[in-house]
Design a protein around this motif. Structure first.
Motif, PDB file in Angstrom:
ATOM      1  N   ALA A  62       0.913  -1.431  -0.012  1.00  7.99           N
ATOM      2  CA  ALA A  62       0.011   0.021  -0.223  1.00  7.99           C
ATOM      3  C   ALA A  62       0.952   1.126   0.025  1.00  7.99           C
ATOM      4  CB  ALA A  62      -0.703   0.121   1.356  1.00  7.99           C
ATOM      5  N   PRO A  63       0.773   2.139  -0.909  1.00  4.71           N
ATOM      6  CA  PRO A  63       1.087   3.625  -0.758  1.00  4.71           C
ATOM      7  C   PRO A  63       0.966   4.378   0.486  1.00  4.71           C
ATOM      8  CG  PRO A  63      -0.477   3.621  -2.229  1.00  4.71           C
ATOM      9  CD  PRO A  63      -0.383   2.194  -1.882  1.00  4.71           C
ATOM     10  N   GLY A  64       1.380   5.420   0.803  1.00  8.29           N
ATOM     11  CA  GLY A  64       0.997   6.125   1.889  1.00  8.29           C
ATOM     12  C   GLY A  64       2.164   6.251   3.088  1.00  8.29           C
ATOM     13  N   GLY A  65       3.107   7.213   2.983  1.00  7.00           N
ATOM     14  CA  GLY A  65       4.109   7.322   3.770  1.00  7.00           C
ATOM     15  C   GLY A  65       4.139   7.911   5.217  1.00  7.00           C
ATOM     16  N   GLU A  66       2.895   8.409   5.442  1.00  7.85           N
ATOM     17  CA  GLU A  66       2.639   9.364   6.489  1.00  7.85           C
ATOM     18  C   GLU A  66       1.349   9.124   7.100  1.00  7.85           C
ATOM     19  OE1 GLU A  66       3.314  14.164   7.517  1.00  7.85           O
ATOM     20  OE2 GLU A  66       2.158  13.586   5.248  1.00  7.85           O
ATOM     21  N   ILE A  67       1.258   8.876   8.286  1.00  5.03           N
ATOM     22  CA  ILE A  67      -0.232   8.259   8.964  1.00  5.03           C
ATOM     23  C   ILE A  67      -0.347   9.087  10.503  1.00  5.03           C
ATOM     24  CG2 ILE A  67      -0.097   6.165   7.634  1.00  5.03           C
ATOM     25  CD1 ILE A  67       0.323   5.902  11.262  1.00  5.03           C
ATOM     26  N   ALA A  68      -1.498   8.977  10.750  1.00  2.78           N
ATOM     27  CA  ALA A  68      -1.781   9.208  12.250  1.00  2.78           C
ATOM     28  C   ALA A  68      -2.958   8.505  12.682  1.00  2.78           C
ATOM     29  CB  ALA A  68      -2.319  10.641  12.458  1.00  2.78           C
ATOM     30  N   ALA A  82       1.696   3.212  24.826  1.00  7.13           N
ATOM     31  CA  ALA A  82       0.637   2.043  25.531  1.00  7.13           C
ATOM     32  C   ALA A  82      -0.425   2.307  24.677  1.00  7.13           C
ATOM     33  CB  ALA A  82       0.411   2.711  26.911  1.00  7.13           C
ATOM     34  N   PRO A  83      -1.295   1.434  24.626  1.00 10.63           N
ATOM     35  CA  PRO A  83      -2.752   1.211  24.002  1.00 10.63           C
ATOM     36  C   PRO A  83      -3.521   2.614  24.300  1.00 10.63           C
ATOM     37  CG  PRO A  83      -2.243  -1.036  24.775  1.00 10.63           C
ATOM     38  CD  PRO A  83      -1.277   0.144  25.372  1.00 10.63           C
ATOM     39  N   GLY A  84      -3.688   3.012  23.177  1.00  9.07           N
ATOM     40  CA  GLY A  84      -4.674   4.401  23.467  1.00  9.07           C
ATOM     41  C   GLY A  84      -3.823   5.598  23.210  1.00  9.07           C
ATOM     42  N   ASP A  85      -2.535   5.707  23.027  1.00 10.79           N
ATOM     43  CA  ASP A  85      -1.761   6.741  22.735  1.00 10.79           C
ATOM     44  C   ASP A  85      -2.132   7.383  21.359  1.00 10.79           C
ATOM     45  OD1 ASP A  85      -0.433   6.708  24.960  1.00 10.79           O
ATOM     46  OD2 ASP A  85       1.349   5.789  24.284  1.00 10.79           O
ATOM     47  N   ARG A  86      -2.037   8.403  21.274  1.00  5.78           N
ATOM     48  CA  ARG A  86      -2.337   9.085  19.712  1.00  5.78           C
ATOM     49  C   ARG A  86      -1.082   9.298  19.100  1.00  5.78           C
ATOM     50  NH1 ARG A  86      -4.497  13.888  19.584  1.00  5.78           N
ATOM     51  NH2 ARG A  86      -6.029  13.554  17.843  1.00  5.78           N
ATOM     52  N   VAL A  87      -0.682   8.963  17.858  1.00 10.68           N
ATOM     53  CA  VAL A  87       0.481   9.241  17.382  1.00 10.68           C
ATOM     54  C   VAL A  87       0.523   9.572  16.020  1.00 10.68           C
ATOM     55  CG1 VAL A  87       1.718   7.348  19.034  1.00 10.68           C
ATOM     56  CG2 VAL A  87       0.611   6.692  16.712  1.00 10.68           C
ATOM     57  N   LEU A  88       1.543  10.228  15.381  1.00 10.19           N
ATOM     58  CA  LEU A  88       1.832  10.291  13.933  1.00 10.19           C
ATOM     59  C   LEU A  88       3.091   9.255  13.609  1.00 10.19           C
ATOM     60  CD1 LEU A  88       4.502  12.163  13.519  1.00 10.19           C
ATOM     61  CD2 LEU A  88       2.419  14.076  14.069  1.00 10.19           C
ATOM     62  N   ALA A  89       3.335   9.143  12.388  1.00 10.35           N
ATOM     63  CA  ALA A  89       4.530   8.306  12.095  1.00 10.35           C
ATOM     64  C   ALA A  89       4.743   8.423  10.568  1.00 10.35           C
ATOM     65  CB  ALA A  89       4.323   6.932  12.352  1.00 10.35           C
ATOM     66  N   LEU A  90       6.115   8.659  10.270  1.00 11.53           N
ATOM     67  CA  LEU A  90       6.605   8.431   8.723  1.00 11.53           C
ATOM     68  C   LEU A  90       6.839   6.751   8.429  1.00 11.53           C
ATOM     69  CD1 LEU A  90       9.099  11.366   8.816  1.00 11.53           C
ATOM     70  CD2 LEU A  90       6.877  10.984   7.526  1.00 11.53           C
ATOM     71  N   THR A  91       5.985   6.330   7.570  1.00 13.56           N
ATOM     72  CA  THR A  91       5.941   5.034   7.300  1.00 13.56           C
ATOM     73  C   THR A  91       6.892   4.479   5.994  1.00 13.56           C
ATOM     74  OG1 THR A  91       3.711   4.959   6.175  1.00 13.56           O
ATOM     75  CG2 THR A  91       4.090   4.531   8.535  1.00 13.56           C
ATOM     76  N   GLY A  92       7.128   5.428   5.122  1.00 16.74           N
ATOM     77  CA  GLY A  92       7.682   5.180   3.848  1.00 16.74           C
ATOM     78  C   GLY A  92       6.523   4.899   2.979  1.00 16.74           C
ATOM     79  N   TYR A  93       5.742   3.548   3.409  1.00 15.19           N
ATOM     80  CA  TYR A  93       4.681   3.213   2.651  1.00 15.19           C
ATOM     81  C   TYR A  93       3.862   2.434   3.403  1.00 15.19           C
ATOM     82  CZ  TYR A  93       7.332  -1.093   2.509  1.00 15.19           C
ATOM     83  OH  TYR A  93       8.018  -2.406   2.613  1.00 15.19           O
ATOM     84  N   GLY A  94       2.819   1.917   2.915  1.00 16.37           N
ATOM     85  CA  GLY A  94       1.765   1.024   3.988  1.00 16.37           C
ATOM     86  C   GLY A  94       0.607   1.772   4.484  1.00 16.37           C
ATOM     87  N   PRO A 116      -6.132  17.366  15.738  1.00  6.46           N
ATOM     88  CA  PRO A 116      -7.076  16.246  15.203  1.00  6.46           C
ATOM     89  C   PRO A 116      -6.128  15.500  14.250  1.00  6.46           C
ATOM     90  CG  PRO A 116      -7.699  18.756  14.893  1.00  6.46           C
ATOM     91  CD  PRO A 116      -6.513  18.617  15.054  1.00  6.46           C
ATOM     92  N   TYR A 117      -6.584  14.043  14.136  1.00  9.18           N
ATOM     93  CA  TYR A 117      -5.815  13.273  13.467  1.00  9.18           C
ATOM     94  C   TYR A 117      -5.475  13.708  11.910  1.00  9.18           C
ATOM     95  CZ  TYR A 117      -6.180   9.475  17.182  1.00  9.18           C
ATOM     96  OH  TYR A 117      -6.384   8.725  17.986  1.00  9.18           O
ATOM     97  N   ASP A 118      -6.553  14.074  11.271  1.00 12.45           N
ATOM     98  CA  ASP A 118      -6.207  14.607   9.788  1.00 12.45           C
ATOM     99  C   ASP A 118      -5.263  15.698   9.822  1.00 12.45           C
ATOM    100  OD1 ASP A 118      -7.789  16.465  10.945  1.00 12.45           O
ATOM    101  OD2 ASP A 118      -9.238  16.719   9.147  1.00 12.45           O
ATOM    102  N   GLU A 119      -5.051  16.590  10.798  1.00 13.37           N
ATOM    103  CA  GLU A 119      -3.911  17.499  10.639  1.00 13.37           C
ATOM    104  C   GLU A 119      -2.731  16.887  11.127  1.00 13.37           C
ATOM    105  OE1 GLU A 119      -4.805  21.029  12.915  1.00 13.37           O
ATOM    106  OE2 GLU A 119      -6.745  21.444  11.779  1.00 13.37           O
ATOM    107  N   ALA A 120      -2.664  15.861  12.030  1.00 11.15           N
ATOM    108  CA  ALA A 120      -1.592  15.062  12.353  1.00 11.15           C
ATOM    109  C   ALA A 120      -0.787  14.229  11.109  1.00 11.15           C
ATOM    110  CB  ALA A 120      -1.750  14.054  13.638  1.00 11.15           C
ATOM    111  N   ALA A 121      -1.863  13.673  10.671  1.00 12.21           N
ATOM    112  CA  ALA A 121      -1.328  13.030   9.119  1.00 12.21           C
ATOM    113  C   ALA A 121      -0.914  14.024   8.032  1.00 12.21           C
ATOM    114  CB  ALA A 121      -2.594  12.201   8.615  1.00 12.21           C
ATOM    115  N   CYS A 122      -1.058  15.174   8.172  1.00 11.22           N
ATOM    116  CA  CYS A 122      -0.563  16.110   7.256  1.00 11.22           C
ATOM    117  C   CYS A 122       0.380  17.039   7.593  1.00 11.22           C
ATOM    118  CB  CYS A 122      -1.599  16.911   6.657  1.00 11.22           C
ATOM    119  SG  CYS A 122      -2.963  15.804   5.901  1.00 11.22           S
ATOM    120  N   PHE A 123       1.217  16.688   8.722  1.00 11.46           N
ATOM    121  CA  PHE A 123       2.000  17.431   9.407  1.00 11.46           C
ATOM    122  C   PHE A 123       3.518  17.477   9.315  1.00 11.46           C
ATOM    123  CE2 PHE A 123       3.871  19.206  13.419  1.00 11.46           C
ATOM    124  CZ  PHE A 123       3.588  20.369  13.251  1.00 11.46           C
TER     125      PHE A 123
END
Length: 330
Positions: A60-66, A80-92, A113-120
C-alpha cells in the motif's frame, strides 16, 4: 484490515482495495489503527516504481499516518494502547491498520486532530529542514517559493513568514495565488504551464521586479524543469537555491550563474537527514509542535477521501489540483 494495494506498477487506477489478516506488532513495533493518512507527491511515484524506495509488491502506498496505538510489541517502552501518534512509514499508510517501528512514531497533542497530524510532519518537516538547516533563512530576507500552493510549498509560506522573511509565492493559476495570499504570502506570481526561452526571460524579469534590490535571497524550488533557470537568474548575491523536487523535470543549470552571483545550489533530502541527524530532527519536530501550538502553522487540508477512493486522491495530486494537503480517512 483493509488496504489499497499496488499489485503492479502503474497509475492510481491500478490500486486494489483488499482485505488482509490483521497485523500483529513484532519486536520494537506498534500496532496502529490508522485514522488518517496524508497524501504526498512521492505516493504518485512509488506506485509507478519511479521513487527512490521500491518496496516489494503487493504494498500500500502512504508514507505518513496518524492514529491510535492498539498494541505494543516486545521491548517497546514509552507507548501504551490508546496513545495518539503520527508516524512516517515510507509506505503502507493507505490501510485501516499498520505496524510501525516505535522509534519512528511521535506522540501528538490531544488538541491536534488526526487529519492535521497526518498532514503535518512530511511537509512541515521538509520545509523547516530546508529553510532552517539548509538555507539559514534570516529575518528580512526575500524567499521565493515555486509550487507554493502544494503541500511543502504551503508549509514553506507559513514557515517563511514565521521566520520573518518576505515571501513571494509562485504558482500556476489565479486560484492557487489567492490561496497563497490567504495563508500569508506577501506577493504572488503566476507562471505559465509551458515555458519557452522567451517565457523564461519574462519570468526572471517578473521575479526581479517583485523582489526588488539585488533579487531573491532564497529560492525554494519544488517544481524544477524550465522554471529553475529563471529563478537562479533572479537571485541576489550569496543567495541560496534549494533543490526540493522535480515534478516538471530535472533542470539543466548553467553553472556560470552560481559564480556570477556567488550563490549556492543546495540539495534538500529531508528523509535522509532524519536518519543521519536524529537529534537535529527531534529539535525540528519540537520547533514545529511549538509553532502549531502558537497558531503560526496549520495544515491546509483541501480534500478528504475515504480509503476506497485513494486513487482519486492520487489523481488529484498528480494533476496538480491540490491546494495544501489531501488526506485519506480510513
Amino acid at each position: 484490515m483493509k488496504a489499497m494495494l499496488s499489485t503492479a506498477a502503474g497509475g492510481p487506477e491500478t490500486l486494489e482495495l483488499t482485505e488482509l489478516p490483521d497485523p500483529t506488532p513484532g519486536k520494537g513495533e506498534l500496532l496502529v489503527r490508522v485514522h488518517a493518512a496524508g497524501v504526498n507527491f512521492p505516493d504518485t511515484l512509488i506506485i509507478r516504481d519511479l521513487y527512490q524506495m521500491k518496496p516489494p509488491r503487493p504494498f500500500a502506498p502512504g508514507g505518513e499516518i496518524a492514529g491510535e496505538v492498539l498494541a505494543v510489541g516486545e521491548g517497546v517502552s514509552g507507548y501504551a494502547p490508546g496513545d495518539r501518534v503520527l508516524a512516517l512509514t515510507g509506505y503502507g499508510g493507505f490501510a485501516t491498520h499498520l505496524t510501525v517501528k516505535a522509534n519512528v512514531a511521535v506522540k501528538i497533542p490531544d488538541a491536534m486532530p488526526y487529519d492535521e497530524a497526518a498532514c503535518f510532519i512530511f511537509t512541515y518537516g521538509t520545509s523547516h529542514h530546508a529553510l532552517k538547516d539548509r538555507a539559514a533563512l534570516q529575518p528580512g530576507e526575500t524567499l521565493l517559493i515555486l509550487g507554493a500552493a502544494g503541500g511543502v510549498g504551503a508549509a514553506a509560506i507559513e514557515l517563511g513568514k514565521a521566520a520573518g522573511a518576505r515571501v513571494i509565492a509562485a504558482v500556476s493559476s489565479q486560484e492557487k495565488a489567492e490561496f497563497c495570499r490567504q495563508i500569508g504570502a506577501d506577493e504572488t506570481l503566476i507562471y505559465p504551464r509551458e515555458l519557452d526561452r522567451d517565457g523564461q526571460k519574462a519570468l526572471s524579469g517578473e521575479i526581479k521586479k517583485l523582489a526588488g534590490g539585488d533579487g531573491v535571497n532564497v529560492v525554494y524550488d519544488a517544481v524544477g524543469g524550465a522554471y529553475a533557470e529563471p529563478c537562479l537568474r533572479a537571485m541576489a548575491w550569496q543567495g541560496r537555491y534549494l533543490v526540493v523536487g522535480f515534478p516538471a523535470g530535472i533542470p539543466s543549470i548553467p553553472l556560470n550563474l552560481t559564480l556570477l552571483k556567488g550563490c549556492q545550489i543546495v540539495g534538500v533530502f529531508w528523509g535522509a537527514s532524519v536518519f543521519r541527524d536524529p537529534k537535529g530532527h527531534a529539535e525540528n519536530v519540537a520547533d514545529l509542535f511549538r509553532l502549531y501550538a502558537e497558531g503560526r502553522i496549520k495544515p491546509q487540508i483541501c480534500a478528504r477521501f475515504p480509503l476506497d477512493q485513494a486513487g482519486a486522491a492520487l489523481e488529484m495530486m498528480q494533476d496538480r489540483k491540490v491546494l495544501g494537503k489531501v488526506v485519506i480517512t480510513p
